[in-house]
Design a protein around this motif. Structure first.
Motif, PDB file in Angstrom:
ATOM      1  N   UNK A 165     -44.973  40.427  14.000  1.00  0.00           N
ATOM      2  CA  UNK A 165     -45.399  41.772  14.410  1.00  0.00           C
ATOM      3  C   UNK A 165     -44.597  42.852  13.687  1.00  0.00           C
ATOM      4  N   UNK A 166     -43.482  42.469  13.083  1.00  0.00           N
ATOM      5  CA  UNK A 166     -42.663  43.438  12.359  1.00  0.00           C
ATOM      6  C   UNK A 166     -43.014  43.519  10.882  1.00  0.00           C
ATOM      7  N   UNK A 167     -44.127  42.918  10.500  1.00  0.00           N
ATOM      8  CA  UNK A 167     -44.513  42.947   9.079  1.00  0.00           C
ATOM      9  C   UNK A 167     -45.499  44.091   8.837  1.00  0.00           C
ATOM     10  N   UNK A 168     -45.194  44.869   7.827  1.00  0.00           N
ATOM     11  CA  UNK A 168     -46.104  45.953   7.454  1.00  0.00           C
ATOM     12  C   UNK A 168     -46.174  45.974   5.928  1.00  0.00           C
ATOM     13  N   UNK A 169     -47.325  45.642   5.406  1.00  0.00           N
ATOM     14  CA  UNK A 169     -47.464  45.562   3.951  1.00  0.00           C
ATOM     15  C   UNK A 169     -47.576  46.967   3.371  1.00  0.00           C
ATOM     16  N   UNK A 170     -47.262  47.129   2.092  1.00  0.00           N
ATOM     17  CA  UNK A 170     -47.395  48.444   1.463  1.00  0.00           C
ATOM     18  C   UNK A 170     -48.822  48.961   1.639  1.00  0.00           C
ATOM     19  N   UNK A 171     -48.920  50.275   1.821  1.00  0.00           N
ATOM     20  CA  UNK A 171     -50.241  50.857   2.037  1.00  0.00           C
ATOM     21  C   UNK A 171     -50.663  50.750   3.489  1.00  0.00           C
ATOM     22  N   UNK A 209     -39.565  43.938  -6.070  1.00  0.00           N
ATOM     23  CA  UNK A 209     -38.923  42.652  -6.294  1.00  0.00           C
ATOM     24  C   UNK A 209     -39.118  41.768  -5.070  1.00  0.00           C
ATOM     25  N   UNK A 210     -39.190  40.470  -5.297  1.00  0.00           N
ATOM     26  CA  UNK A 210     -39.313  39.545  -4.160  1.00  0.00           C
ATOM     27  C   UNK A 210     -38.060  39.547  -3.299  1.00  0.00           C
ATOM     28  N   UNK A 211     -36.990  40.062  -3.841  1.00  0.00           N
ATOM     29  CA  UNK A 211     -35.749  40.114  -3.060  1.00  0.00           C
ATOM     30  C   UNK A 211     -35.764  41.275  -2.079  1.00  0.00           C
ATOM     31  N   UNK A 212     -36.779  42.120  -2.164  1.00  0.00           N
ATOM     32  CA  UNK A 212     -36.851  43.321  -1.327  1.00  0.00           C
ATOM     33  C   UNK A 212     -37.596  43.025  -0.018  1.00  0.00           C
ATOM     34  N   UNK A 213     -36.996  42.212   0.834  1.00  0.00           N
ATOM     35  CA  UNK A 213     -37.660  41.757   2.065  1.00  0.00           C
ATOM     36  C   UNK A 213     -38.167  42.908   2.925  1.00  0.00           C
ATOM     37  N   UNK A 214     -37.337  43.984   3.003  1.00  0.00           N
ATOM     38  CA  UNK A 214     -37.669  45.057   3.936  1.00  0.00           C
ATOM     39  C   UNK A 214     -38.879  45.873   3.505  1.00  0.00           C
ATOM     40  N   UNK A 215     -39.378  45.636   2.288  1.00  0.00           N
ATOM     41  CA  UNK A 215     -40.596  46.332   1.868  1.00  0.00           C
ATOM     42  C   UNK A 215     -41.739  45.968   2.820  1.00  0.00           C
ATOM     43  N   UNK A 216     -41.732  44.759   3.341  1.00  0.00           N
ATOM     44  CA  UNK A 216     -42.779  44.339   4.287  1.00  0.00           C
ATOM     45  C   UNK A 216     -42.204  44.005   5.669  1.00  0.00           C
ATOM     46  N   UNK A 217     -41.071  43.286   5.677  1.00  0.00           N
ATOM     47  CA  UNK A 217     -40.427  42.951   6.959  1.00  0.00           C
ATOM     48  C   UNK A 217     -39.565  44.148   7.342  1.00  0.00           C
ATOM     49  N   UNK A 218     -40.212  45.152   7.923  1.00  0.00           N
ATOM     50  CA  UNK A 218     -39.564  46.459   8.021  1.00  0.00           C
ATOM     51  C   UNK A 218     -38.323  46.471   8.919  1.00  0.00           C
TER      52      UNK A 218
END
Lengths: 139, 174
Positions: free
Chosen positions: B143-149, B124-133
């Motif tokens: 620098x705190x962004x990590x995309x899935x995979x 969901x787009x509401x799931x910020x922490x999926x990328x903004x860990x």
């Protein structure tokens, strides 16, 4: 002398805190007393609580039952079915903070019962459910 | 004395550096963090306008397909907090009251590939922490962004880190 007075005051304060500390058991008792007013002789049942937890209410499309968010294993994390956020385990055995504040418990029953069951839950249902979560089985 | 001064300067320096990259930071409000952070992370107040927050907090019983009702006192305290730090202008406003529908969000995320949004780890787009860990700790830095995979934000955008910051500053001046 002053030190002794402070000490006495501290002990008094601590015991007041202890007296008011809520536990899953005390919260079940509170609901059980309330339920017994309309159902004389009411006693909480983990088995009924299990039935409540796993019932398919079918009221809400996205949240048809409790387990879509909380999972079937009470001792592991759940996951919010819409947002994907992690939900702490329901079982006090795995998560000691669970069911230690009646205000918090009421807040979540109010929200989730309306959402999933389409109505407020009864005191009996709440007592049964927490009893089930404490015991962790359906006996 | 010299040591103290040095320590003070260091602390001040680090705070300033932190503030610089922390456009979305707010003073801690425990009630906001707890109540708004139960089902999703507590979204920064800056991301919607005061008017949007008011409408959103007025219909918590049907909050995007979920019942998130609060008692009146908590509701008021949280609304006051949200409005105090609310965003200003059309870019932080959405008639749907979804942050993800605001022009600001859409623009900031315009280079996120479509399949990233539908990745099961994002959901969901509401799931910020999926990328903004580290978002839950208030760290929204590039620098705190990590995309899935395991992909990094820069890779998907094809540009090095500071690029997005610069873009957002430019956009702020629009």
């Amino acid at each position: 002398m002053i030190a002794r007075k402070t000490c006495v005051a501290l002990i008094a304060l601590t015991s007041v805190n202890l007296a008011f500390a809520e536990t899953p058991g005390s919260i079940v008792s509170g609901y059980a007393v309330e339920a017994a007013r309309t159902t004389p002789g009411f006693g909480p049942s983990a088995k009924r609580g299990f039935g409540f937890f796993t019932k398919e209410w079918g009221v809400s499309q996205k949240m048809p039952n409790c387990t879509v968010c909380h999972g079937k294993n009470l001792k592991v994390d759940g996951k919010h079915v819409i947002t994907g956020k992690r939900i702490d385990p329901l079982a006090p055995a795995a998560n000691p903070e669970r069911f230690t504040s009646s205000a918090k418990v009421e807040k979540w029953f109010k929200r989730n019962c309306k959402e999933v069951a389409g109505r407020e839950c009864t005191a009996a249902e709440k007592a049964d459910f927490i009893q089930f979560v404490i015991q962790g089985d359906q006996s | 004395m010299k040591k103290w001064l040095m320590a003070f300067t260091l602390v001040l320096g680090s705070t300033m550096a932190h503030a610089d990259g922390e456009k979305l930071s707010v003073p801690a409000n425990q009630k906001w963090k707890t109540e708004c952070g139960s089902c999703h992370i507590a979204y920064p107040p800056q991301l919607l306008t005061a008017g949007n927050w008011q409408n959103l907090m007025a219909e918590l019983d049907k909050h995007f397909d979920a019942n998130a009702i609060l008692d009146a006192n908590d509701n008021k305290e949280i609304l006051d907090f949200l409005q105090r730090y609310a965003g200003h202008g059309a870019r932080y406003s959405a008639s749907s009251l979804r942050i993800t529908d605001t022009p600001w969000f859409t623009r900031e995320h315009r280079k996120v590939p479509f399949d990233t949004w539908s990745d099961p780890a994002v959901k969901s787009r509401s799931n910020c922490t999926a990328c903004h860990i580290n978002a839950e700790r208030g760290d929204w830095s590039e620098s705190g962004i990590k995309m899935p995979g395991g992909k990094r934000a820069e890779e998907s955008e094809g540009r090095p880190g500071s690029g997005s910051n610069r873009r957002s500053e430019e956009y702020d001046r629009d």
